[in-house]
Design a protein around this motif. Structure first.
Motif, short mmCIF file in Angstrom:
data_model
loop_
_atom_site.label_atom_id
_atom_site.label_comp_id
_atom_site.label_asym_id
_atom_site.label_seq_id
_atom_site.Cartn_x
_atom_site.Cartn_y
_atom_site.Cartn_z
N THR A 93 0.92 -1.23 -0.08
CA THR A 93 0.01 -0.07 0.18
C THR A 93 0.80 1.22 0.00
OG1 THR A 93 -1.89 -1.19 1.15
CG2 THR A 93 -1.78 1.34 1.50
N TYR A 94 0.60 2.21 -1.10
CA TYR A 94 1.39 3.44 -1.07
C TYR A 94 0.37 4.43 -0.50
CZ TYR A 94 4.41 0.39 -4.04
OH TYR A 94 5.12 -0.76 -4.43
N ILE A 95 0.77 5.60 -0.03
CA ILE A 95 -0.13 6.70 0.57
C ILE A 95 0.68 8.14 0.47
CG2 ILE A 95 -1.36 7.66 2.59
CD1 ILE A 95 -1.56 4.78 3.83
N SER A 96 0.11 9.04 -0.19
CA SER A 96 0.84 10.37 -0.39
C SER A 96 -0.39 11.23 -0.34
CB SER A 96 1.44 10.23 -1.78
OG SER A 96 1.88 11.56 -1.87
N THR A 97 0.06 12.11 0.28
CA THR A 97 -0.88 13.60 0.21
C THR A 97 -0.20 14.51 -0.82
OG1 THR A 97 -1.46 13.29 2.63
CG2 THR A 97 -1.67 15.50 1.33
N CYS A 98 -0.99 14.47 -1.84
CA CYS A 98 -0.45 15.22 -2.92
C CYS A 98 -1.48 16.16 -3.81
CB CYS A 98 0.51 14.23 -3.96
SG CYS A 98 -0.91 12.97 -4.53
N ASP A 99 -0.80 16.93 -4.86
CA ASP A 99 -1.91 17.67 -5.61
C ASP A 99 -2.34 16.75 -6.78
OD1 ASP A 99 0.23 17.52 -7.48
OD2 ASP A 99 0.85 19.55 -6.94
N MET A 100 -3.63 17.09 -7.51
CA MET A 100 -3.88 16.34 -8.61
C MET A 100 -2.96 16.02 -9.64
SD MET A 100 -7.00 15.54 -7.58
CE MET A 100 -6.08 15.25 -5.85
N ASN A 101 -2.16 17.21 -9.62
CA ASN A 101 -1.12 16.76 -10.84
C ASN A 101 -0.31 15.70 -10.69
OD1 ASN A 101 -1.46 19.14 -12.46
ND2 ASN A 101 0.22 20.15 -11.67
N THR A 102 0.08 15.28 -9.47
CA THR A 102 0.63 14.02 -8.94
C THR A 102 -0.29 12.77 -8.96
OG1 THR A 102 2.44 15.33 -7.78
CG2 THR A 102 2.13 12.97 -7.43
N GLY A 103 -1.29 12.73 -8.46
CA GLY A 103 -2.17 11.83 -8.40
C GLY A 103 -2.67 11.36 -9.39
N LEU A 104 -3.19 12.23 -10.45
CA LEU A 104 -3.95 11.84 -11.45
C LEU A 104 -3.04 11.26 -12.62
CD1 LEU A 104 -6.83 14.30 -11.94
CD2 LEU A 104 -6.92 12.11 -11.01
N ARG A 105 -1.74 12.06 -12.68
CA ARG A 105 -0.74 11.49 -13.54
C ARG A 105 -0.46 9.94 -13.08
NH1 ARG A 105 2.78 15.35 -12.90
NH2 ARG A 105 4.32 14.23 -11.64
N SER A 106 -0.43 9.54 -12.02
CA SER A 106 -0.13 8.34 -11.72
C SER A 106 -1.34 7.22 -12.09
CB SER A 106 0.14 8.14 -10.04
OG SER A 106 0.55 7.02 -9.80
N LEU A 107 -2.39 7.67 -11.70
CA LEU A 107 -3.55 6.88 -12.01
C LEU A 107 -3.82 6.98 -13.66
CD1 LEU A 107 -6.23 5.39 -11.38
CD2 LEU A 107 -7.41 7.57 -11.12
N PHE A 108 -3.92 7.99 -14.33
CA PHE A 108 -4.11 7.92 -15.65
C PHE A 108 -2.86 7.31 -16.34
CE2 PHE A 108 -6.64 12.22 -16.02
CZ PHE A 108 -7.44 11.65 -15.16
N GLY A 109 -1.96 7.35 -16.10
CA GLY A 109 -0.75 6.39 -16.67
C GLY A 109 -1.06 4.93 -16.63
N LEU A 110 -1.35 4.63 -15.30
CA LEU A 110 -1.83 3.31 -15.35
C LEU A 110 -2.99 2.87 -15.97
CD1 LEU A 110 -1.31 0.62 -13.51
CD2 LEU A 110 -3.06 1.53 -11.94
N TYR A 111 -3.92 3.56 -16.17
CA TYR A 111 -5.01 3.42 -17.26
C TYR A 111 -4.61 3.15 -18.48
CZ TYR A 111 -9.23 3.70 -14.21
OH TYR A 111 -10.31 3.40 -13.19
N MET A 112 -3.62 4.03 -19.05
CA MET A 112 -3.26 4.07 -20.42
C MET A 112 -2.37 2.91 -20.67
SD MET A 112 -3.23 8.26 -21.20
CE MET A 112 -2.95 7.93 -22.74
N ALA A 113 -1.43 2.64 -19.84
CA ALA A 113 -0.57 1.68 -20.10
C ALA A 113 -1.26 0.21 -20.01
CB ALA A 113 0.52 1.29 -18.89
#
Length: 215
Positions: A93-113
């Motif tokens: 489990t990975y946890i981070s308090t971050c802005d949407m740039n960081t969080g969505l880049r991680s999520l969207f990148g996973l979806y696209m890959a």
């Protein structure tokens, strides 16, 4: 390997967005989706110039179909907004308090890959060992290490390995074309800038990776 990688975005007001990304690949299609798909997921809408898909057999962009539900959720959220993002990958489990740039880049990148896009899907091996919130240096190290390992097995099976990383540079150039075009699709699902900035980040990183590999 777990069946899904989960993302939870929890905001200060208690609102939580939950996503489960199937690692087996593109499962949400025009025929299986329970909701009507938006027009911006059509393959002909802002189609990438290097898209190899046959429009006779593919009416939808696979990456757009997989991404549209998340993009809709974050449409009205500003990129500077923070959230507590929890990501479960297998037993970690990975946890981070971050802005949407960081969080969505991680999520969207996973979806696209993990999508059915023939270009972004070449990043699938890394997505199966997903490392959320990774820095440019971490991603570059993982990409090059995986690629060189692949070349070793190419050599062992009698092929000609690409030790100079020429094909890897070409892949990132293709990814840059996809990222630069895909942002036009996402504009249709964006009231504010969080979605757009996440996709813009892909384009910036792909160009930086290309320069770093050349160096």
């Amino acid at each position: 390997m777990a069946e899904n990688i989960t993302y939870d975005f929890t905001f200060d007001d208690g609102l939580t967005y939950h996503f489960e990304v199937p690692v087996q690949g593109w499962v949400e299609t025009a025929t299986t989706s329970s909701e009507p798909l938006p027009a911006w997921t059509l393959l002909a809408t802002d189609r990438c110039p290097n898209c190899p898909l046959d429009s006779a057999t593919h009416t939808r962009c696979p990456a757009a179909v997989d991404l549209h539900a998340a993009a809709t959720k974050f449409s009205a959220i500003a990129s500077y907004k923070n959230a507590r993002v929890s990501v479960v990958v297998g037993e970690r489990t990975y946890i981070s308090t971050c802005d949407m740039n960081t969080g969505l880049r991680s999520l969207f990148g996973l979806y696209m890959a993990l999508s059915g896009c023939p270009i972004t899907n070449r990043m699938r091996p890394l997505a199966l060992r997903h490392l959320p919130f990774s820095s440019m240096q971490e991603t570059l190290s993982r990409v090059v290490s995986h690629y060189l390992l692949k070349q070793y097995f190419v050599l062992k099976t009698g092929g000609t390995p690409d030790w100079e990383l020429k094909d890897l540079v070409a892949l990132y150039e293709s990814l840059d074309t996809v990222n630069s075009t895909f942002i036009n699709r996402v504009r249709h699902a964006s009231e504010r800038d969080s979605n757009l900035n996440a996709i813009c980040g892909f384009g910036t990183f792909s160009r930086l990776y290309t320069m770093a590999l050349d160096d």
